[in-house]
Design a protein around this motif. Structure first.
Motif, PDB file in Angstrom:
ATOM      1  N   GLY A  98      48.602  92.754   7.713  1.00  0.00           N
ATOM      2  CA  GLY A  98      47.586  92.691   7.123  1.00  0.00           C
ATOM      3  C   GLY A  98      46.625  91.177   7.705  1.00  0.00           C
ATOM      4  O   GLY A  98      47.303  90.991   8.642  1.00  0.00           O
ATOM      5  N   VAL A  99      45.312  91.223   7.321  1.00  0.00           N
ATOM      6  CA  VAL A  99      44.082  90.497   7.497  1.00  0.00           C
ATOM      7  C   VAL A  99      43.437  89.634   6.407  1.00  0.00           C
ATOM      8  O   VAL A  99      43.689  90.575   5.480  1.00  0.00           O
ATOM      9  CB  VAL A  99      42.917  90.875   8.655  1.00  0.00           C
ATOM     10  CG1 VAL A  99      42.436  90.244   9.089  1.00  0.00           C
ATOM     11  CG2 VAL A  99      43.968  91.742   9.319  1.00  0.00           C
ATOM     12  N   ARG A 100      43.484  88.813   6.461  1.00  0.00           N
ATOM     13  CA  ARG A 100      43.017  87.597   5.596  1.00  0.00           C
ATOM     14  C   ARG A 100      41.370  87.220   6.237  1.00  0.00           C
ATOM     15  O   ARG A 100      41.777  86.212   7.084  1.00  0.00           O
ATOM     16  CB  ARG A 100      43.525  86.683   4.951  1.00  0.00           C
ATOM     17  CG  ARG A 100      42.860  85.723   3.298  1.00  0.00           C
ATOM     18  CD  ARG A 100      44.032  84.737   2.718  1.00  0.00           C
ATOM     19  NE  ARG A 100      44.676  84.153   3.769  1.00  0.00           N
ATOM     20  CZ  ARG A 100      45.238  83.657   4.525  1.00  0.00           C
ATOM     21  NH1 ARG A 100      43.388  81.975   3.808  1.00  0.00           N
ATOM     22  NH2 ARG A 100      45.732  82.488   5.613  1.00  0.00           N
ATOM     23  N   VAL A 101      40.316  86.995   5.092  1.00  0.00           N
ATOM     24  CA  VAL A 101      39.408  86.697   6.798  1.00  0.00           C
ATOM     25  C   VAL A 101      38.942  85.263   5.349  1.00  0.00           C
ATOM     26  O   VAL A 101      38.257  85.280   4.300  1.00  0.00           O
ATOM     27  CB  VAL A 101      37.965  87.471   6.348  1.00  0.00           C
ATOM     28  CG1 VAL A 101      37.180  86.831   7.493  1.00  0.00           C
ATOM     29  CG2 VAL A 101      38.743  88.490   7.387  1.00  0.00           C
ATOM     30  N   VAL A 102      38.699  84.022   6.150  1.00  0.00           N
ATOM     31  CA  VAL A 102      38.198  83.044   5.405  1.00  0.00           C
ATOM     32  C   VAL A 102      37.094  82.924   5.849  1.00  0.00           C
ATOM     33  O   VAL A 102      36.910  82.422   6.811  1.00  0.00           O
ATOM     34  CB  VAL A 102      39.212  81.743   4.903  1.00  0.00           C
ATOM     35  CG1 VAL A 102      40.528  82.532   3.951  1.00  0.00           C
ATOM     36  CG2 VAL A 102      39.185  81.067   6.263  1.00  0.00           C
ATOM     37  N   ALA A 103      36.225  81.488   4.873  1.00  0.00           N
ATOM     38  CA  ALA A 103      34.709  80.928   5.491  1.00  0.00           C
ATOM     39  C   ALA A 103      34.547  79.818   5.530  1.00  0.00           C
ATOM     40  O   ALA A 103      34.680  79.390   4.232  1.00  0.00           O
ATOM     41  CB  ALA A 103      33.309  81.742   5.665  1.00  0.00           C
ATOM     42  N   ALA A 119      42.397  93.267   4.347  1.00  0.00           N
ATOM     43  CA  ALA A 119      41.889  94.335   4.876  1.00  0.00           C
ATOM     44  C   ALA A 119      44.013  94.826   5.389  1.00  0.00           C
ATOM     45  O   ALA A 119      44.538  93.658   5.876  1.00  0.00           O
ATOM     46  CB  ALA A 119      41.516  94.460   6.269  1.00  0.00           C
ATOM     47  N   TYR A 120      43.873  95.445   5.215  1.00  0.00           N
ATOM     48  CA  TYR A 120      45.659  95.989   6.340  1.00  0.00           C
ATOM     49  C   TYR A 120      45.184  97.209   6.915  1.00  0.00           C
ATOM     50  O   TYR A 120      44.625  98.595   6.789  1.00  0.00           O
ATOM     51  CB  TYR A 120      46.166  96.892   4.790  1.00  0.00           C
ATOM     52  CG  TYR A 120      46.835  95.878   3.910  1.00  0.00           C
ATOM     53  CD1 TYR A 120      47.717  95.217   3.716  1.00  0.00           C
ATOM     54  CD2 TYR A 120      45.605  95.974   2.609  1.00  0.00           C
ATOM     55  CE1 TYR A 120      47.977  93.888   3.011  1.00  0.00           C
ATOM     56  CE2 TYR A 120      45.929  95.094   1.731  1.00  0.00           C
ATOM     57  CZ  TYR A 120      46.972  93.929   1.664  1.00  0.00           C
ATOM     58  OH  TYR A 120      47.625  92.502   0.905  1.00  0.00           O
ATOM     59  N   LEU A 121      45.436  97.113   8.070  1.00  0.00           N
ATOM     60  CA  LEU A 121      45.658  98.153   9.077  1.00  0.00           C
ATOM     61  C   LEU A 121      46.897  98.856  10.058  1.00  0.00           C
ATOM     62  O   LEU A 121      48.104  98.174   9.742  1.00  0.00           O
ATOM     63  CB  LEU A 121      44.999  97.469  10.452  1.00  0.00           C
ATOM     64  CG  LEU A 121      43.251  97.313   9.971  1.00  0.00           C
ATOM     65  CD1 LEU A 121      43.596  95.599   8.861  1.00  0.00           C
ATOM     66  CD2 LEU A 121      42.519  96.820  11.031  1.00  0.00           C
ATOM     67  N   VAL A 122      47.239  99.580  10.467  1.00  0.00           N
ATOM     68  CA  VAL A 122      48.158 100.769  11.054  1.00  0.00           C
ATOM     69  C   VAL A 122      47.836 100.476  12.392  1.00  0.00           C
ATOM     70  O   VAL A 122      46.948 101.300  12.962  1.00  0.00           O
ATOM     71  CB  VAL A 122      48.521 102.109   9.905  1.00  0.00           C
ATOM     72  CG1 VAL A 122      49.162 102.406  10.282  1.00  0.00           C
ATOM     73  CG2 VAL A 122      48.227 101.970   8.421  1.00  0.00           C
ATOM     74  N   PHE A 123      49.043 100.533  12.718  1.00  0.00           N
ATOM     75  CA  PHE A 123      49.108 100.269  14.403  1.00  0.00           C
ATOM     76  C   PHE A 123      49.798 100.661  14.877  1.00  0.00           C
ATOM     77  O   PHE A 123      50.925 101.317  14.460  1.00  0.00           O
ATOM     78  CB  PHE A 123      48.708  98.676  15.214  1.00  0.00           C
ATOM     79  CG  PHE A 123      47.407  98.166  14.806  1.00  0.00           C
ATOM     80  CD1 PHE A 123      46.838  98.448  16.516  1.00  0.00           C
ATOM     81  CD2 PHE A 123      46.781  97.690  13.804  1.00  0.00           C
ATOM     82  CE1 PHE A 123      45.732  97.609  15.849  1.00  0.00           C
ATOM     83  CE2 PHE A 123      46.110  97.216  14.094  1.00  0.00           C
ATOM     84  CZ  PHE A 123      45.287  97.161  15.260  1.00  0.00           C
TER      85      PHE A 123
END
Length: 172
Positions: A98-103, A119-123
């Protein structure tokens, strides 16, 4: 003759995989609208997620899928952007990150950072030859980590159901 089955490495807590990458967005990152191009943010998301997956799995991990990415606010030139990632769930060879992007807005630095994307990514963990390898289990530590783990299982079930439905449709 005894067969040697791959053993699962010992698990690691969720906090072990946490990674943050930060960068200031510049004029080379903009789109035709004058805001940061979504593709620039997508690469940033993939970079931080890959670092978290590699850290957790103890080796090379490759992007298998971007399950979801949602852009909620525009990013502007000069913004200091932070991408936070952690492994939410692990299977035998795959992981959801899981990824959280803040500015931090360049013109209002004392205000709270603005959430700009999730975002959610599968590795998949891979060995030197590029074949999938067993990854260590993730051990949720907090109620928030437990929630993320359960929701990751729901997303995985949806991915697999969608794949089966498409394959059934193609088969006629």
């Amino acid at each position: 003759m005894t067969e040697h089955l791959p053993t699962t490495p010992p698990g690691k807590p969720t906090s072990y995989s946490r990674v943050t990458l930060s960068r200031i967005m510049t004029a080379v990152d903009v789109n035709l609208y004058g805001t940061v191009h979504g593709g620039v943010l997508m690469k940033f998301v993939d970079d931080v997620a890959g670092a978290a997956a590699a850290r957790h799995s103890g080796g090379t991990a490759v992007t298998a899928a971007i399950d979801e990415i949602v852009f909620s606010e525009a990013v502007r030139v000069g913004d200091l952007v932070h991408a936070h990632a952690q492994v939410n769930w692990t299977g035998q060879t795959s992981m959801e990150v899981g990824v959280r992007v803040v500015a931090e807005r360049w013109d209002s630095a004392e205000e709270e950072p603005v959430r700009v994307a999730t975002a959610y990514l599968v590795f998949v963990g891979v060995d030197v030859g590029g074949s999938p390898r067993t990854v260590r289990p993730v051990l949720p530590e907090t109620p928030e980590d437990e929630r993320r783990f359960r929701e990751a299982e729901i997303r995985r079930a949806h991915r697999l159901a969608r794949r089966r439905a498409i394959q059934a449709h193609r088969a006629g």
